[in-house]
Design an enzyme around this catalytic site. Sequence first.
Site, PDB file in Angstrom:
ATOM      1  N   HIS A 139       0.154  -8.235   3.371  1.00 18.44           N
ATOM      2  CA  HIS A 139      -0.340  -6.871   2.772  1.00 18.44           C
ATOM      3  C   HIS A 139       0.513  -5.678   3.552  1.00 18.44           C
ATOM      4  O   HIS A 139       0.325  -5.625   4.493  1.00 18.44           O
ATOM      5  CB  HIS A 139      -1.699  -6.518   2.862  1.00 18.44           C
TER       6      HIS A 139
ATOM      7  N   PHE B 172      -1.263   6.392  14.553  1.00 14.87           N
ATOM      8  CA  PHE B 172      -2.028   5.428  13.697  1.00 14.87           C
ATOM      9  C   PHE B 172      -3.064   4.758  14.392  1.00 14.87           C
ATOM     10  O   PHE B 172      -3.856   4.447  14.278  1.00 14.87           O
ATOM     11  CB  PHE B 172      -1.042   4.837  12.883  1.00 14.87           C
TER      12      PHE B 172
ATOM     13  N   GLU C 237       0.973  -1.121  -0.224  1.00 14.80           N
ATOM     14  CA  GLU C 237       0.025  -0.039   0.025  1.00 14.80           C
ATOM     15  C   GLU C 237       1.013   1.200  -0.203  1.00 14.80           C
ATOM     16  O   GLU C 237       1.567   1.338   0.653  1.00 14.80           O
ATOM     17  CB  GLU C 237      -0.853   0.131   1.158  1.00 14.80           C
TER      18      GLU C 237
ATOM     19  N   HIS D 259     -13.124  -2.415  15.298  1.00 13.25           N
ATOM     20  CA  HIS D 259     -13.418  -1.008  14.702  1.00 13.25           C
ATOM     21  C   HIS D 259     -13.806   0.055  15.982  1.00 13.25           C
ATOM     22  O   HIS D 259     -14.814  -0.639  16.689  1.00 13.25           O
ATOM     23  CB  HIS D 259     -14.133  -0.663  13.675  1.00 13.25           C
TER      24      HIS D 259
END
Length: 313
Positions: A283, A233, A32, A166
């Site tokens: 990823h 983050f 990414e 989340h």
Amino acid sequence: MIASYDQLREARTALDTPLFGGLPGDIAVSFEFFPPKTEKMDALLWEAVTQLAPLAPRFVSVTYGAGGSTRERTHATVARIIAEARLPAAAHLTCVDATKDEIREVAEQYWTAGVRHIVALRGDMGEPGAPFVPHPQGYANAAELVAGLKTIAPFEISVAAYPEMHPDSASEAADLDNLKRKLDAGASQAITQFFFSPEVFFRFRDKLAAAGIDAPILPGILPVSNVAQARKFAAACGAQIPAWMDGLFEGLDTHPAARQLVAATVAAEFCRRLYAGGVRDFHFYTLNRAELAYAISHLLGLRPDKSTLEKAA
């Protein structure tokens, strides 16, 4: 979920032999990036793309700012990756501050540019902690966005998954249900938010299986060299950073080369433990730097693809 004989054997191998010795390179990777803001950042990004391309990633993705704030830069970056690097590129797309017609326009532009893969996200409002407010003429959530994109073109669609839940979810069950709705709407796989403990992913994988979710789930890997940045983050997405990580990076602010070595060691061992648990797809959140992602992929046995090298020549 009960570990298979092969996984137990692999776990013993990880303990009884050189940690990275003899790995066959049977992994797949994706990377990414974020769209650059300046010419210097553009050069840095393209250097990263060029270095990582020989690893033949399954795809590379390019992020999209809150409210479409990087719309043009995202489009330009994705189009260049497809045209010049000749890599499969996925563009991020969010619901934030966009009508359904605006999203259709962006998606159609992506399709025309050769984009066949979208990472569909609800998105955040841009201000830390600000609640998500759907546009009156827009999509209310990522599941609706996925369904809408499927009416525009036959995109492959990835969505987000959250091993540590989340921050906006009412419960773990609600979070899993939301993921299931996104997959049922037409997404083919999910990419997790970053996390820093292999057990977090393994427990999440078990919960997915118990919930009847069998779509591919790619673990998102954030190699950490700046703990303060990682904490920022993590605060936005609910990820937990182990306390021991602070100690490892203490005193390295003025030693960037040593800090990179420590970062590579920590992240590589983390990925090796995921590999021992059966993970073969990784990823990487690169932050537009190639070194750490390349080094970890190399340690896991991945080597440059000759055909990709020839295409880049």
